[in-house]
Design an enzyme around this catalytic site. Structure first.
Site, PDB file in Angstrom:
ATOM      1  N   PRO A   1       4.897  45.738 -46.330  1.00 33.46           N
ATOM      2  CA  PRO A   1       5.527  44.313 -46.500  1.00 33.46           C
ATOM      3  C   PRO A   1       4.834  43.584 -47.774  1.00 33.46           C
ATOM      4  CG  PRO A   1       3.985  44.263 -44.651  1.00 33.46           C
ATOM      5  CD  PRO A   1       4.124  45.788 -44.795  1.00 33.46           C
TER       6      PRO A   1
ATOM      7  N   ALA B   1       4.923  39.793 -48.964  1.00 31.59           N
ATOM      8  CA  ALA B   1       5.652  38.507 -48.670  1.00 31.59           C
ATOM      9  C   ALA B   1       6.222  37.996 -49.985  1.00 31.59           C
ATOM     10  CB  ALA B   1       4.484  37.469 -47.997  1.00 31.59           C
TER      11      ALA B   1
ATOM     12  N   GLN C   1       6.745  41.890 -38.554  1.00 33.20           N
ATOM     13  CA  GLN C   1       5.279  41.674 -38.467  1.00 33.20           C
ATOM     14  C   GLN C   1       4.934  40.234 -38.139  1.00 33.20           C
ATOM     15  OE1 GLN C   1       2.507  41.301 -42.041  1.00 33.20           O
ATOM     16  NE2 GLN C   1       1.802  43.451 -41.418  1.00 33.20           N
TER      17      GLN C   1
ATOM     18  N   CYS D   1      -4.380  40.701 -43.710  1.00 29.52           N
ATOM     19  CA  CYS D   1      -4.006  39.925 -44.652  1.00 29.52           C
ATOM     20  C   CYS D   1      -5.433  39.033 -45.098  1.00 29.52           C
ATOM     21  CB  CYS D   1      -3.156  38.624 -44.033  1.00 29.52           C
ATOM     22  SG  CYS D   1      -2.813  37.587 -45.265  1.00 29.52           S
TER      23      CYS D   1
ATOM     24  N   LYS E   1      -1.368  46.651 -38.522  1.00 24.75           N
ATOM     25  CA  LYS E   1      -1.657  47.189 -40.021  1.00 24.75           C
ATOM     26  C   LYS E   1      -3.048  46.205 -40.286  1.00 24.75           C
ATOM     27  CE  LYS E   1       0.120  46.876 -44.789  1.00 24.75           C
ATOM     28  NZ  LYS E   1      -0.454  45.754 -45.361  1.00 24.75           N
TER      29      LYS E   1
ATOM     30  N   ASN F   1      -2.202  53.771 -46.845  1.00 25.38           N
ATOM     31  CA  ASN F   1      -1.659  52.493 -47.692  1.00 25.38           C
ATOM     32  C   ASN F   1      -2.437  52.133 -48.886  1.00 25.38           C
ATOM     33  OD1 ASN F   1      -1.382  49.096 -47.435  1.00 25.38           O
ATOM     34  ND2 ASN F   1       0.363  50.339 -48.677  1.00 25.38           N
ATOM     35  N   GLY F   2      -1.932  52.051 -50.094  1.00 25.17           N
ATOM     36  CA  GLY F   2      -2.681  51.499 -51.222  1.00 25.17           C
ATOM     37  C   GLY F   2      -2.480  52.216 -52.326  1.00 25.17           C
TER      38      GLY F   2
ATOM     39  N   GLY G   1       3.873  49.577 -50.874  1.00 28.33           N
ATOM     40  CA  GLY G   1       4.331  48.314 -51.221  1.00 28.33           C
ATOM     41  C   GLY G   1       4.590  48.257 -52.734  1.00 28.33           C
TER      42      GLY G   1
HETATM   43  C1  LIG Z   1       2.657  40.046 -52.867  1.00 27.18           C
HETATM   44  C2  LIG Z   1       1.846  40.543 -51.777  1.00 27.18           C
HETATM   45  C3  LIG Z   1       2.254  40.236 -50.443  1.00 27.18           C
HETATM   46  C4  LIG Z   1       1.876  40.881 -49.484  1.00 27.18           C
HETATM   47  N1  LIG Z   1       2.438  40.553 -48.157  1.00 27.18           N
HETATM   48  C5  LIG Z   1       1.829  41.306 -47.136  1.00 27.18           C
HETATM   49  C6  LIG Z   1       2.336  40.813 -45.949  1.00 27.18           C
HETATM   50  O1  LIG Z   1       3.137  39.996 -45.432  1.00 27.18           O
HETATM   51  N2  LIG Z   1       2.047  41.613 -44.558  1.00 27.18           N
HETATM   52  C7  LIG Z   1       0.840  42.608 -44.660  1.00 27.18           C
HETATM   53  O2  LIG Z   1       0.503  43.470 -43.798  1.00 27.18           O
HETATM   54  N3  LIG Z   1       0.552  43.063 -45.983  1.00 27.18           N
HETATM   55  C8  LIG Z   1       1.087  42.252 -47.206  1.00 27.18           C
HETATM   56  N4  LIG Z   1       0.475  42.762 -48.365  1.00 27.18           N
HETATM   57  C9  LIG Z   1      -0.214  44.127 -48.606  1.00 27.18           C
HETATM   58  C10 LIG Z   1       0.779  45.085 -48.765  1.00 27.18           C
HETATM   59  O3  LIG Z   1       1.371  45.463 -47.572  1.00 27.18           O
HETATM   60  C11 LIG Z   1      -0.048  46.368 -49.063  1.00 27.18           C
HETATM   61  O4  LIG Z   1      -1.070  46.684 -47.977  1.00 27.18           O
HETATM   62  C12 LIG Z   1      -0.908  46.162 -50.304  1.00 27.18           C
HETATM   63  O5  LIG Z   1      -0.164  45.609 -51.461  1.00 27.18           O
HETATM   64  C13 LIG Z   1      -1.510  47.829 -50.793  1.00 27.18           C
HETATM   65  O6  LIG Z   1      -0.559  48.386 -50.949  1.00 27.18           O
HETATM   66  P1  LIG Z   1       0.267  48.798 -52.153  1.00 27.18           P
HETATM   67  O7  LIG Z   1      -0.699  49.069 -53.240  1.00 27.18           O
HETATM   68  O8  LIG Z   1       1.319  49.789 -52.033  1.00 27.18           O
HETATM   69  O9  LIG Z   1       1.073  47.704 -52.661  1.00 27.18           O
HETATM   70  C14 LIG Z   1       1.040  42.028 -49.412  1.00 27.18           C
HETATM   71  C15 LIG Z   1       0.653  42.334 -50.759  1.00 27.18           C
HETATM   72  C16 LIG Z   1       0.990  41.754 -51.857  1.00 27.18           C
HETATM   73  C17 LIG Z   1       0.465  42.038 -53.517  1.00 27.18           C
END
Ligand SMILES: Cc1cc2nc3c(=O)[nH]c(=O)nc-3n(C[C@H](O)[C@H](O)[C@H](O)COP(=O)(O)O)c2cc1C
Length: 353
Positions: free
Chosen positions: A27, A29, A82, A112, A151, A213-214, A237
């Protein structure tokens, strides 16, 4: 890794749900709402998607915003909602509420980093007291039959690496799966992902799937994440914003087919359909919501900056149609060797990713 060598690994079981692939949409947001999820699912390869985080109490009050966040449709399956809260009773009631309305999974946010959410005892703050966090999840598991997942991050900071211990305890109470973002809360979105710590979390569990994740941006990144951590699946994400075709590529690879690149027509159609789906849900207000995507589309479509800027400012359907015509004409003109986009990360400034 050779194409097709992952045949036996295709799919993943989470609770009673047999998922088509091991690749999940993480996710983001404000971005991964119904329209974007639907678009990705149409491309193929998404095993599971999760809604943006929804505050449990707001959901129970059925605020307009929270109902928008859980909006879904038949195409948008399988889906987990979530939830976040620092109050166990709210989480329990919200999980029951979702089950009663046929949602098929609940994901509890323990990752978060936002001060507002941590201050209210939710998000990554829950990782500071493992026992209380586990008791909270156990209460939710007790009252619903749908799979409950969590998560999390690696912990609050480097001195408190809570993930392995928390993962083990969560498995013992019947948590269906966990997703681990390989950074601490203190790190925010800075620095690299700590794959060794994700591996330690995987090793602390027996059967419960751990989703890593990441920073996954390519098929190769995903393969090395599996190899380095032993994870059961991968959540993507920002990589899905930078390359919405990444899930399709991953699935094609696992099926032994050569990953295909989207054609320019497909890329422009993606932009158009994404906006139309959004307009279906939000009418003309979608012009405002869509602006957030301008930076991503600028990169994905390789359009000149002035067009990206117009995507950031347009105010009507007609203006959008005109921009699309210009995008068709100027697609691919701006080529950056390493595609990056500006994104506002939670609790932090705009960062270049
Ligand atoms: C703009 C933004 C909004 C996010 N919103 C959520 C969220 O609502 N819930 C959540 O569990 N993680 C949220 N994350 C974290 C991502 O789900 C993820 O864990 C993080 O970006 C690392 O993964 P990635 O490198 O694939 O983006 C958010 C990250 C970003 C950048």
């Amino acid at each position: 890794m050779q194409p097709g060598s992952q045949q036996s690994a295709i799919g993943l079981q989470i609770g009673p749900r047999q998922l088509a692939t091991r690749y999940f949409l993480a996710p983001l947001a404000g971005y991964t709402h119904l329209a974007f999820r639907t678009m990705l699912r149409r491309l193929g390869g998404v095993g599971l998607a999760t809604t943006d985080l929804v505050q449990a109490r707001m959901l129970l009050s059925q605020t307009r915003k929270s109902l928008e966040l859980i909006a879904t449709n038949r195409e948008d399956r399988p889906l987990s909602v979530q939830l976040f809260s620092g109050h166990v009773n709210d989480l329990v009631e919200a999980a029951k509420w979702l089950q009663d309305r046929n949602y098929s999974g609940v994901d509890i946010n323990m990752g978060c980093p936002m001060a507002r959410i941590n201050g209210a005892g939710g998000g990554a703050r829950l990782m500071c007291d493992t026992q209380a966090a586990v008791e909270m999840v156990a209460r939710v598991i007790d009252v619903v039959d749908i799979p409950v997942t969590v998560k999390m991050r690696l912990g609050w900071d480097d001195d408190h690496p809570a993930a392995p211990q928390l993962a083990e305890a969560l498995e013992n109470i019947g948590t269906a799966a966990i997703t681990v973002h390989g950074r601490t809360r203190q790190q925010g979105f800075r620095g690299g992902v700590n794959r060794k710590a994700i591996r330690e979390t995987v090793q602390a569990t027996c059967k419960m799937p751990v989703i890593a994740n990441g920073d996954i941006r390519t098929v190769e990144d995903a393969h090395s994440m599996f190899a380095d951590t032993g994870c059961a699946g991968i959540a993507i994400g920002r990589g899905a914003m930078l390359d919405p075709w990444i899930f399709r590529r991953l699935q094609q690879f696992e099926q032994g087919r050569p990953p295909t690149d989207p054609t320019p027509e497909e890329q422009v159609s993606f932009l158009e359909d994404h906006f139309r789906l959004m307009a279906k849900q939000h009418a003309e207000y979608s012009c405002v919501i869509f602006r957030k995507f301008a930076a991503w589309y600028g990169v994905v479509l390789g359009i000149p900056e002035y067009l990206e800027d117009r995507l950031r400012r347009f105010e009507s359907y007609d203006e959008f149609d005109e921009i699309v015509r210009l995008v068709q004409k100027h697609h691919g003109e701006r080529q950056s060797r390493v595609p990056t986009a500006l994104i506002k990360v939670p609790n932090g400034p705009v960062s270049h990713w």
